[in-house]
Design a protein around this motif. Structure first.
Motif, PDB file in Angstrom:
ATOM      1  N   GLN A 283      -9.784-131.876  -3.177  1.00 29.58           N
ATOM      2  CA  GLN A 283      -8.560-131.116  -2.975  1.00 29.58           C
ATOM      3  C   GLN A 283      -7.372-132.035  -3.159  1.00 29.58           C
ATOM      4  OE1 GLN A 283      -7.823-130.104   1.155  1.00 29.58           O
ATOM      5  NE2 GLN A 283      -6.823-128.177   0.607  1.00 29.58           N
ATOM      6  N   SER A 284      -6.328-131.540  -3.800  1.00 29.66           N
ATOM      7  CA  SER A 284      -5.128-132.370  -3.945  1.00 29.66           C
ATOM      8  C   SER A 284      -4.534-132.637  -2.570  1.00 29.66           C
ATOM      9  CB  SER A 284      -4.102-131.668  -4.840  1.00 29.66           C
ATOM     10  OG  SER A 284      -3.699-130.439  -4.272  1.00 29.66           O
ATOM     11  N   ALA A 285      -4.077-133.872  -2.365  1.00 27.67           N
ATOM     12  CA  ALA A 285      -3.550-134.275  -1.060  1.00 27.67           C
ATOM     13  C   ALA A 285      -2.092-133.893  -0.877  1.00 27.67           C
ATOM     14  CB  ALA A 285      -3.719-135.778  -0.879  1.00 27.67           C
ATOM     15  N   THR A 286      -1.493-133.315  -1.897  1.00 29.61           N
ATOM     16  CA  THR A 286      -0.099-132.869  -1.818  1.00 29.61           C
ATOM     17  C   THR A 286      -0.036-131.398  -2.220  1.00 29.61           C
ATOM     18  OG1 THR A 286       0.299-133.613  -4.094  1.00 29.61           O
ATOM     19  CG2 THR A 286       0.821-135.164  -2.314  1.00 29.61           C
ATOM     20  N   ALA A 287       1.054-130.752  -1.855  1.00 26.03           N
ATOM     21  CA  ALA A 287       1.227-129.333  -2.159  1.00 26.03           C
ATOM     22  C   ALA A 287       1.063-129.101  -3.659  1.00 26.03           C
ATOM     23  CB  ALA A 287       2.599-128.875  -1.695  1.00 26.03           C
ATOM     24  N   PRO A 288       0.363-128.035  -4.046  1.00 26.59           N
ATOM     25  CA  PRO A 288      -0.122-126.906  -3.225  1.00 26.59           C
ATOM     26  C   PRO A 288      -1.538-127.087  -2.678  1.00 26.59           C
ATOM     27  CG  PRO A 288      -0.399-126.353  -5.511  1.00 26.59           C
ATOM     28  CD  PRO A 288       0.223-127.723  -5.490  1.00 26.59           C
ATOM     29  N   TYR A 289      -2.052-128.325  -2.618  1.00 28.39           N
ATOM     30  CA  TYR A 289      -3.338-128.625  -1.976  1.00 28.39           C
ATOM     31  C   TYR A 289      -4.494-127.842  -2.616  1.00 28.39           C
ATOM     32  CZ  TYR A 289       0.129-130.130   1.443  1.00 28.39           C
ATOM     33  OH  TYR A 289       1.217-130.708   2.044  1.00 28.39           O
ATOM     34  N   THR A 290      -4.491-127.828  -3.934  1.00 27.72           N
ATOM     35  CA  THR A 290      -5.475-127.038  -4.668  1.00 27.72           C
ATOM     36  C   THR A 290      -6.876-127.619  -4.540  1.00 27.72           C
ATOM     37  OG1 THR A 290      -3.765-126.443  -6.263  1.00 27.72           O
ATOM     38  CG2 THR A 290      -6.050-126.077  -6.923  1.00 27.72           C
ATOM     39  N   ILE A 291      -7.830-126.770  -4.202  1.00 25.70           N
ATOM     40  CA  ILE A 291      -9.242-127.158  -4.139  1.00 25.70           C
ATOM     41  C   ILE A 291      -9.824-127.106  -5.548  1.00 25.70           C
ATOM     42  CG2 ILE A 291     -11.520-126.529  -3.234  1.00 25.70           C
ATOM     43  CD1 ILE A 291     -10.048-125.336  -0.791  1.00 25.70           C
ATOM     44  N   ASP A 292     -10.572-128.151  -5.892  1.00 20.09           N
ATOM     45  CA  ASP A 292     -11.190-128.227  -7.214  1.00 20.09           C
ATOM     46  C   ASP A 292     -12.098-127.021  -7.455  1.00 20.09           C
ATOM     47  OD1 ASP A 292     -12.069-129.841  -9.662  1.00 20.09           O
ATOM     48  OD2 ASP A 292     -13.978-129.506  -8.622  1.00 20.09           O
ATOM     49  N   ALA A 293     -11.907-126.366  -8.596  1.00 22.16           N
ATOM     50  CA  ALA A 293     -12.648-125.137  -8.896  1.00 22.16           C
ATOM     51  C   ALA A 293     -14.150-125.381  -8.980  1.00 22.16           C
ATOM     52  CB  ALA A 293     -12.134-124.532 -10.197  1.00 22.16           C
ATOM     53  N   THR A 294     -14.550-126.537  -9.519  1.00 22.99           N
ATOM     54  CA  THR A 294     -15.975-126.838  -9.634  1.00 22.99           C
ATOM     55  C   THR A 294     -16.616-126.992  -8.260  1.00 22.99           C
ATOM     56  OG1 THR A 294     -15.612-127.926 -11.767  1.00 22.99           O
ATOM     57  CG2 THR A 294     -17.654-128.458 -10.599  1.00 22.99           C
ATOM     58  N   TYR A 295     -15.878-127.648  -7.359  1.00 19.20           N
ATOM     59  CA  TYR A 295     -16.407-127.831  -6.004  1.00 19.20           C
ATOM     60  C   TYR A 295     -16.479-126.490  -5.278  1.00 19.20           C
ATOM     61  CZ  TYR A 295     -17.214-129.959  -1.435  1.00 19.20           C
ATOM     62  OH  TYR A 295     -17.764-130.318  -0.233  1.00 19.20           O
ATOM     63  N   MET A 296     -15.449-125.683  -5.414  1.00 16.64           N
ATOM     64  CA  MET A 296     -15.466-124.367  -4.779  1.00 16.64           C
ATOM     65  C   MET A 296     -16.652-123.553  -5.295  1.00 16.64           C
ATOM     66  SD  MET A 296     -13.979-122.294  -2.588  1.00 16.64           S
ATOM     67  CE  MET A 296     -12.194-122.485  -2.399  1.00 16.64           C
ATOM     68  N   ALA A 297     -16.927-123.654  -6.583  1.00 14.57           N
ATOM     69  CA  ALA A 297     -18.058-122.919  -7.152  1.00 14.57           C
ATOM     70  C   ALA A 297     -19.378-123.414  -6.572  1.00 14.57           C
ATOM     71  CB  ALA A 297     -18.048-123.056  -8.669  1.00 14.57           C
TER      72      ALA A 297
END
Length: 584
Positions: free
Chosen positions: A114-128
């Protein structure tokens, strides 16, 4: 995955009573239990649940008993296989379901994905990948608990000094998780955060911070709609602790949210001195037993008795079993603990999730590392087994064989007798029972010790009218023999002839009576932290941590205690980096 805008993080008091009733109605109609549910745009439908989830949160959580943790996997840092468990497959969940578990907790650490700064996006591959494991577990007929795990100490703990960023990242994480699993069946539960903790904060601040996170989590999930409108949500105490004042704080939060689909969650690892074998906690004694009874009774009275289900998200013993180090808790004493947990859970209406970092289920072979131990745990789900005061009878080799006694703990059963394999020992000739005292006769012990070689000579079983039998090892022993030694603070061992004994604990003091070692609040040092037996090589290891904590030039007197009751005194003196050990 789309960016998530930074959400507002003002407090919400949650839905009012009418909204709560509507949520219950939604659940009762089955709209969040796996039937089709259209999203506001009408384009998405919920997947089908492999289980029928009761409308009542209390009934649903009861249906989750027993539960298991996929520990040290998606919560490992930085990657799934970083802590030695490899890649999880669908067969893992099929195995768990086949062996009687009804639910699984899947801890997830998001930080390194996940990005440590805004918007703190979670990696799509990891979410999958997370979704893949969740789907496998659901398809295997299991309830699933999904959470935010080690993020608690990685960045959430900084809330007192970085409040706005922590809250924004926490909220963004749950917005993304909620969106991803919006249409998952109601057999998927969300847990806001694992063992929340807050650095550099007062107790009042800690209480406020956790309430803020739990309330924000609740608002975000409910607002995301779909299946999340009636999803069961787990809210934790600080540290996952069962301390009464922390459970009271959580009860206040849950009551204020006024949502019938909320679940309280705490963790339980037994009386600390017993769990890690420190301060003389070598046995599952009356103190440890009372701690469990009091803890479960408090969980029940604080939550369950008031209509709030309690999910014990983790239980076990700290660092036991550990297949890389000698067992710090004696096996029979550990079995008593696990049996007691199962009994107390049934008595108090609590669902329990075994914490398994790797120690119970071998993730490669999908076989239980210790089938007998797992059998004991599994038996505790439905019944309680009888035990005895210990699982060994020690027969000294240097003296004449005499009768030996153990105290039976019937635990609501009746004693049936003693067996050696398929042969029942003869009451009166081989053993006698008086009250709760089981006594092996000298004649029987003479036969059972065979050639009297040091160690376990034979094993018998005390059997009861229900539950599992209690194994009793018949052991030949004598007082251990220690020898003088020299070494350094980096490497020092005490040559030891164990002579059939198992090391229980080590008492360490100076001549003035003060405690010696790194655990200064007790003379009985922690097993495997200050000392550790090396049975194959005939030694006792004194750890660098213990040795470096000793006063320079001052002799420490060590008393090694063995489970047979034998004790041996030893003296250690540190001079700079040199260490000398003597028997006298």
């Amino acid at each position: 995955m789309k960016d998530i805008r930074r959400p507002s993080h003002h407090r919400s008091r949650g839905p009012g009573r009418l909204a709560a009733l509507l949520l219950t109605l939604v659940v009762m109609l089955g709209l969040t239990g796996g039937t089709a549910l259209a999203a506001p745009d009408g384009t998405r439908k919920a997947s089908q649940s492999a289980v029928s989830v009761p409308a009542s949160a209390m009934d649903a959580v009861a249906a989750m008993q027993p539960s298991w943790n996929l520990g040290n996997t998606l919560d490992a840092i930085p990657n799934e296989d970083s802590w030695g468990n490899g890649q999880t497959t669908k067969a893992t969940f099929e195995k768990i379901a086949a062996d009687g578990f009804r639910s699984v907790r899947i801890p997830v650490t998001w930080s390194d994905h996940q990005s440590a700064t805004a918007p703190y996006t979670i990696d799509a591959t990891y979410m999958a990948r997370v979704k893949q494991l969740v789907d496998w577990a659901l398809d295997s007929g299991l309830y699933v608990v999904l959470n935010v795990h080690h993020d608690s100490w990685m960045w959430v703990s900084k809330m007192s000094t970085d409040h706005d960023n922590v809250v924004a990242r926490f909220n963004s994480s749950w917005e993304q998780i909620s969106e991803e699993f919006r249409d998952a069946p109601r057999s998927l539960l969300f847990e806001s955060i694992n063992e929340p903790q807050f650095d550099n904060a007062t107790e009042t601040q800690k209480t406020r911070f956790l309430d803020e996170l739990n309330v924000s989590f609740h608002k975000i999930v409910r607002a995301s709609g779909g299946g999340n409108a009636g999803r069961l949500l787990l809210l934790p105490t600080q540290f996952g602790s069962g301390d009464q004042h922390l459970m009271d704080d959580l009860y206040t939060t849950i009551s204020a949210l006024n949502d019938p689909q909320l679940v309280a969650t705490v963790h339980f690892y037994s009386w600390y001195p017993f769990s890690v074998n420190v301060a003389g906690g070598t046995l599952y004694d009356a103190v440890a037993q009372k701690h469990l009874e009091d803890s479960f009774a408090s969980m029940h009275s604080t939550f369950v008795a008031k209509g709030i289900p309690l999910y014990l998200g983790e239980y076990g013993l700290l660092d036991w079993p550990n297949h890389f180090h000698p067992s710090r808790v004696e096996r029979g004493e550990a079995l008593k603990y696990f049996g007691h947990v199962g009994y107390a859970a049934r008595r108090h209406g609590i669902t329990t999730a075994l914490w398994d970092p790797f120690a119970y289920l071998n993730r490669d072979t999908l076989q239980w590392r210790d089938p007998a131990l797992f059998a004991w745990i599994k038996s505790s789900w439905t019944t309680r087994s009888g035990t005895a005061s210990f699982d060994k009878v020690f027969v000294p080799k240097s003296s004449t064989v005499t009768a030996k006694s153990l105290t039976l703990n019937l635990n609501g059963t009746r004693f049936r007798g003693v067996w050696q394999g398929g042969t029942k020992l003869a009451a009166g000739r081989d053993y006698t029972v008086s009250g709760n005292q089981l006594t092996f006769t000298a004649k029987a012990l003479t036969r059972l010790v065979c050639n009297r070689a040091y160690g376990v000579n034979s094993t018998v079983q005390a059997r009861f009218t229900s539950g599992l039998p209690w194994n009793i090892d018949i052991v030949t022993n004598d007082v251990p023999v220690l020898s003088d030694a020299t070494g350094t603070t980096d490497s020092f061992t005490v040559p030891t002839q164990y002579r059939g004994n198992d090391l229980a604990t080590m008492h360490a003091t100076y001549a003035d009576g003060s405690n010696a070692g790194q655990t200064s609040w007790t003379p009985y040092q922690e097993f495997n932290k200050a000392f550790s037996p090396d049975y194959p090589n005939g030694a006792i290891i004194l750890t660098p941590e213990f040795l470096n904590a000793l006063r320079d030039g001052e002799t420490a007197t060590l008393v090694f205690h063995f489970y047979s009751g034998n004790t041996v005194t030893y003296h250690v003196t540190k001079s700079g980096s040199s260490v000398t050990g003597t028997v006298s």
